[in-house]
Design a protein around this motif. Structure first.
Motif, PDB file in Angstrom:
ATOM      1  N   VAL A  72       0.848  -1.200   0.000  1.00  0.00           N
ATOM      2  CA  VAL A  72       0.000   0.000   0.000  1.00  0.00           C
ATOM      3  C   VAL A  72       0.883   1.250   0.000  1.00  0.00           C
ATOM      4  O   VAL A  72       0.616   2.208  -0.729  1.00  0.00           O
ATOM      5  CB  VAL A  72      -0.975  -0.001   1.199  1.00  0.00           C
ATOM      6  CG1 VAL A  72      -1.663   1.346   1.353  1.00  0.00           C
ATOM      7  CG2 VAL A  72      -2.008  -1.106   1.053  1.00  0.00           C
ATOM      8  N   SER A  87       2.444   8.441   2.743  1.00  0.00           N
ATOM      9  CA  SER A  87       1.873   7.147   2.366  1.00  0.00           C
ATOM     10  C   SER A  87       2.091   6.075   3.438  1.00  0.00           C
ATOM     11  O   SER A  87       1.285   5.154   3.541  1.00  0.00           O
ATOM     12  CB  SER A  87       2.423   6.673   1.023  1.00  0.00           C
ATOM     13  OG  SER A  87       3.791   6.397   1.096  1.00  0.00           O
ATOM     14  N   ALA A  91      -0.923   3.912   4.785  1.00  0.00           N
ATOM     15  CA  ALA A  91      -0.900   2.447   4.649  1.00  0.00           C
ATOM     16  C   ALA A  91      -1.222   1.791   5.986  1.00  0.00           C
ATOM     17  O   ALA A  91      -1.937   0.777   6.028  1.00  0.00           O
ATOM     18  CB  ALA A  91       0.457   1.983   4.140  1.00  0.00           C
ATOM     19  N   VAL A  94      -4.997   2.024   6.326  1.00  0.00           N
ATOM     20  CA  VAL A  94      -5.682   1.124   5.395  1.00  0.00           C
ATOM     21  C   VAL A  94      -5.592  -0.324   5.878  1.00  0.00           C
ATOM     22  O   VAL A  94      -6.593  -1.050   5.933  1.00  0.00           O
ATOM     23  CB  VAL A  94      -5.100   1.260   3.967  1.00  0.00           C
ATOM     24  CG1 VAL A  94      -5.580   0.135   3.054  1.00  0.00           C
ATOM     25  CG2 VAL A  94      -5.462   2.608   3.377  1.00  0.00           C
TER      26      VAL A  94
END
Length: 160
Positions: A72, A87, A91, A94
């Motif tokens: 991810v 990110s 991640a 997520v």
């Protein structure tokens, strides 16, 4: 009176200093790379210890979520142009949401049934990461932009 060395904050501060100075202690980039891999796997082992050792649950798909977090992060950076430092926490969110959604029904199982369900989940994640080549690069992997912090790129042979 608590011992200063063993106190929580002092221990974290000492760990941060040791990790910050670690690159100076390695004369070879390969040895530094091995040390990084050891520390990453130690993080995974501590997480698995929390699940197996303290909660008494068996997880055979633990590595699937570890790999999913990495993918991810890479997908958000490579395909969507997100900065790597943004990110990584995304991640985490997520994968945590996915793990929560999957864990609700799976944790109702116990014993061998729980082990088989987590094993199947890990295999399912592996299959998806391999077969969805348009997104993950499949078995060949994917090219991810280097991490950049304040204009300094973590890239090249010297940082290997």
């Amino acid at each position: 009176m608590r011992n200063w060395i063993l106190s929580g904050r002092a221990g974290l501060l000492l760990l941060a200093v040791v990790l910050a100075l670690a690159p100076l202690g390695f004369g070879n980039p390969y040895h530094y790379d091995i040390a990084i891999h050891v520390l990453i796997n130690a993080i995974v082992a501590v997480g698995l210890n929390l699940l197996v050792g303290y909660a008494g649950q068996v997880s055979l798909g633990h590595a699937g979520f570890f790999g999913l977090g990495a993918y991810v992060t890479g997908i958000l950076s490579a395909h969507y142009g997100w900065h790597t430092l943004v990110s990584i926490p995304m991640a985490l969110v997520v994968v945590a949401v996915l793990a929560f959604a999957v864990a609700r029904p799976i944790l109702r199982l116990s014993g061998h049934y729980l082990a088989m369900a987590t094993l199947g989940l890990g295999i399912l994640i592996t299959i998806v990461l391999r077969t969805e080549g348009w997104l993950t690069g499949g078995p060949d992997g994917m090219i991810v932009p280097p991490i950049e912090i304040l204009g300094w790129q973590l890239f090249g042979k010297a940082y290997w």
